[in-house]
Design a protein around this motif. Structure first.
Motif, PDB file in Angstrom:
ATOM      1  N   TYR A  65      27.765  85.374 -29.769  1.00 35.36           N
ATOM      2  CA  TYR A  65      26.526  86.018 -30.291  1.00 35.36           C
ATOM      3  C   TYR A  65      25.389  84.936 -30.230  1.00 35.36           C
ATOM      4  CZ  TYR A  65      27.182  83.607 -34.787  1.00 35.36           C
ATOM      5  OH  TYR A  65      27.514  82.903 -36.009  1.00 35.36           O
ATOM      6  N   VAL A 119      24.421  89.910 -22.906  1.00 34.76           N
ATOM      7  CA  VAL A 119      23.987  89.488 -24.270  1.00 34.76           C
ATOM      8  C   VAL A 119      22.792  88.805 -24.420  1.00 34.76           C
ATOM      9  CG1 VAL A 119      25.138  88.231 -26.285  1.00 34.76           C
ATOM     10  CG2 VAL A 119      26.859  89.054 -24.854  1.00 34.76           C
ATOM     11  N   SER A 120      22.090  89.059 -25.461  1.00 36.21           N
ATOM     12  CA  SER A 120      20.933  88.266 -25.723  1.00 36.21           C
ATOM     13  C   SER A 120      21.320  87.597 -27.199  1.00 36.21           C
ATOM     14  CB  SER A 120      19.660  89.226 -26.140  1.00 36.21           C
ATOM     15  OG  SER A 120      19.279  90.063 -25.116  1.00 36.21           O
ATOM     16  N   LYS A 121      21.134  86.135 -27.054  1.00 35.51           N
ATOM     17  CA  LYS A 121      21.847  85.453 -28.092  1.00 35.51           C
ATOM     18  C   LYS A 121      20.600  85.192 -29.145  1.00 35.51           C
ATOM     19  CE  LYS A 121      25.260  84.318 -25.208  1.00 35.51           C
ATOM     20  NZ  LYS A 121      26.482  83.897 -25.281  1.00 35.51           N
ATOM     21  N   GLN A 122      21.531  84.992 -30.240  1.00 37.98           N
ATOM     22  CA  GLN A 122      20.570  84.523 -31.498  1.00 37.98           C
ATOM     23  C   GLN A 122      20.303  83.195 -31.298  1.00 37.98           C
ATOM     24  OE1 GLN A 122      22.883  84.994 -35.429  1.00 37.98           O
ATOM     25  NE2 GLN A 122      21.438  83.510 -36.443  1.00 37.98           N
ATOM     26  N   SER A 123      19.164  82.675 -31.742  1.00 33.45           N
ATOM     27  CA  SER A 123      18.569  81.413 -31.367  1.00 33.45           C
ATOM     28  C   SER A 123      19.031  80.260 -32.533  1.00 33.45           C
ATOM     29  CB  SER A 123      17.099  81.300 -31.216  1.00 33.45           C
ATOM     30  OG  SER A 123      16.643  79.947 -31.182  1.00 33.45           O
ATOM     31  N   THR A 173      22.608  80.273 -23.355  1.00 33.79           N
ATOM     32  CA  THR A 173      21.625  81.055 -23.267  1.00 33.79           C
ATOM     33  C   THR A 173      22.056  82.435 -22.933  1.00 33.79           C
ATOM     34  OG1 THR A 173      21.729  80.473 -20.664  1.00 33.79           O
ATOM     35  CG2 THR A 173      20.390  79.247 -22.082  1.00 33.79           C
ATOM     36  N   ASP A 174      21.026  83.341 -22.705  1.00 32.08           N
ATOM     37  CA  ASP A 174      21.370  84.951 -22.568  1.00 32.08           C
ATOM     38  C   ASP A 174      22.162  84.999 -21.314  1.00 32.08           C
ATOM     39  OD1 ASP A 174      19.909  85.149 -24.790  1.00 32.08           O
ATOM     40  OD2 ASP A 174      18.270  86.160 -23.945  1.00 32.08           O
ATOM     41  N   THR A 175      23.070  86.125 -21.293  1.00 28.77           N
ATOM     42  CA  THR A 175      23.899  86.401 -20.176  1.00 28.77           C
ATOM     43  C   THR A 175      23.342  87.897 -19.840  1.00 28.77           C
ATOM     44  OG1 THR A 175      25.431  87.550 -21.264  1.00 28.77           O
ATOM     45  CG2 THR A 175      25.686  84.850 -21.106  1.00 28.77           C
ATOM     46  N   ASP A 176      23.802  88.477 -18.644  1.00 28.09           N
ATOM     47  CA  ASP A 176      23.394  89.996 -18.187  1.00 28.09           C
ATOM     48  C   ASP A 176      23.845  90.572 -19.295  1.00 28.09           C
ATOM     49  OD1 ASP A 176      22.700  88.753 -15.856  1.00 28.09           O
ATOM     50  OD2 ASP A 176      24.462  89.528 -14.530  1.00 28.09           O
TER      51      ASP A 176
END
Ligand code: SF4
Length: 412
Positions: free
Chosen positions: A143, A152-156, A147-150
């Motif tokens: 999560y 998943v948008s990651k929590q920073s 970095t983001d993937t196709d």
């Protein structure tokens, strides 16, 4: 030392370059195209298509150091235990278990301030950074890590001053906390000044007695210890500082297969061990990587020989995108029974399942019930909740025909 000259692109690379962490970082491989540029004519047929599609489906980005690429047997790349951990390929991926989630440990709900997980009364997990020198397909923190993937948008979780200060203030105020794990992400990615500042502040908090630095670096980039003197000296100085305060400071690392231990690892461990830095290992039990008695025993013995104490073996977490790497609970129970007694007890790791939804770590033998047909084991975790039951689910591919049809039914 490792024969990396068999990799076409690096056949003329000098050992002084290969042994340097900056060269390793600069030449890390992130996708199929870069891998093809490294392997040139040795690129296996179908590899590009397999990896490109695998990466489209994976929740983790890919990154592997030249050191890891050199450890892979490219004539048998499909079955290679190193390749399986870091480079996803479409044809071996399995559908996720219906109960798999991106944050299987429920860390986000146990996070009182961003990047701090406080679940056990006297322990806290400080996620200082969200980056690593490599990315593992089975990472439990899909999560946030990388970095983001196709998909998943990651929590920073970047190491910003404000976030670090907020976590340290929380730890100061909670006097029950004695034990802090500095993780992420990977502490190899922290600048020595940041590592020193964070750990020194924590050591100066009277109720904090133990600090553990989590890094997979020794297994994937051991030359950082021998060539990044700033980082290594920061670790040694912090260990000295802790010892003067009669506190513990150790490294927690992450080897999964005997192939990951080379002459580079031995050289790195000579430096750490002779400086009095304690190193423990946490493995993850992974299918077609280390799910046999022989491989696990060899790993444990080789770690012991270089003074890394085998501490835990985790059953694979119920994360997304890595179902083909999980084993059943029974596999863990069987391997543990087989290896116990075959070397000194303090070098036999405890086999644990880190219970989904924040139940914490439990010995694999301590289940309350185990329905092997449906692959459902139940556990209690009194330290977290006296009343709650936690469940771990075997991969559906391990189940009987009846078990499989149960999940086909409920998954609809
Ligand atoms: S090194 Fe650790 S945090 Fe980083 S991807 Fe691997 S398992 Fe996740």
């Amino acid at each position: 030392m490792l024969n990396y000259n068999g990799i076409p692109r690096w056949k003329n690379v000098k050992s002084t370059e290969f042994s340097n962490h900056i060269w390793q970082e600069a030449n890390s491989v992130r996708n199929a195209h870069q891998l093809q540029e490294v392997l040139l004519d040795s690129t296996p047929p179908n590899m590009l298509k397999e990896i490109n599609k695998g990466l489209e489906l994976a929740p983790m980005v890919s990154r592997a150091t030249p050191y890891l690429i050199s450890l892979i047997d490219w004539d048998n790349w499909i079955n290679d235990p190193i390749r399986r951990q870091f480079i996803p390929i479409e044809s071996e991926m399995e559908p996720d278990h219906p109960m798999s989630v991106l944050d299987p440990m429920g860390e986000q709900k146990d996070s009182p301030t961003p990047g701090l997980v406080h679940r056990y009364p006297d322990k806290a997990l400080f996620l200082v950074t969200h980056v690593c020198p490599v990315y593992c397909r089975y990472c439990t923190r899909g999560y946030a890590i990388g970095t983001d993937t196709d998909t998943v948008s990651k929590q920073s979780l970047g190491p910003t001053r404000a976030r670090i200060e907020s976590v340290i203030r929380y730890l100061e105020k909670n006097s029950d906390i004695e034990d802090v794990v500095i993780s992420g992400g990977d502490a190899f990615r922290l600048q020595p000044e940041v590592l020193t500042k964070v750990c020194s502040e924590l050591l100066n908090i009277p109720h904090i007695r133990r600090i553990r630095i989590a890094t997979k670096g020794l297994a994937v980039l051991p030359m950082k210890i021998t060539s990044d003197h700033g980082w290594t000296n920061a670790i040694i100085d912090l260990a000295d500082q802790a010892r003067r305060l009669l506190k513990q400071f150790s490294i927690q690392t992450h080897f999964n297969h005997p192939k990951e231990i080379t002459g580079y690892t031995t050289e790195a461990m000579k430096i750490l061990f002779s400086a009095g830095v304690q190193v423990r290992n946490q493995s993850v039990l992974l299918r077609r990587v280390n799910d046999s008695d022989e491989v696990m025993l060899t790993l444990i013995k080789m770690l012991s020989d270089i003074n890394i104490q085998p501490y835990y073996v985790y059953v694979g977490d119920m994360t997304r995108g890595a179902e083909d790497l999980r084993t059943s609970l029974d596999v863990a129970i069987s391997i543990e029974k087989s290896i116990r007694g075959r070397t000194a007890g303090y070098n036999i790791p405890t086999f644990v399942v880190d219970l989904p939804e924040g139940g914490g770590k439990r010995d694999v033998h301590s289940y309350e019930s185990y329905d092997r047909e449906r692959g459902i084991a139940t556990f209690k975790s009194p330290v977290i909740s006296n009343s709650r039951e936690y469940r771990y689910y075997d991969p559906i591919s391990y189940l009987s025909k009846q078990g499989k049809s149960y999940w086909n039914f409920t998954a609809k």
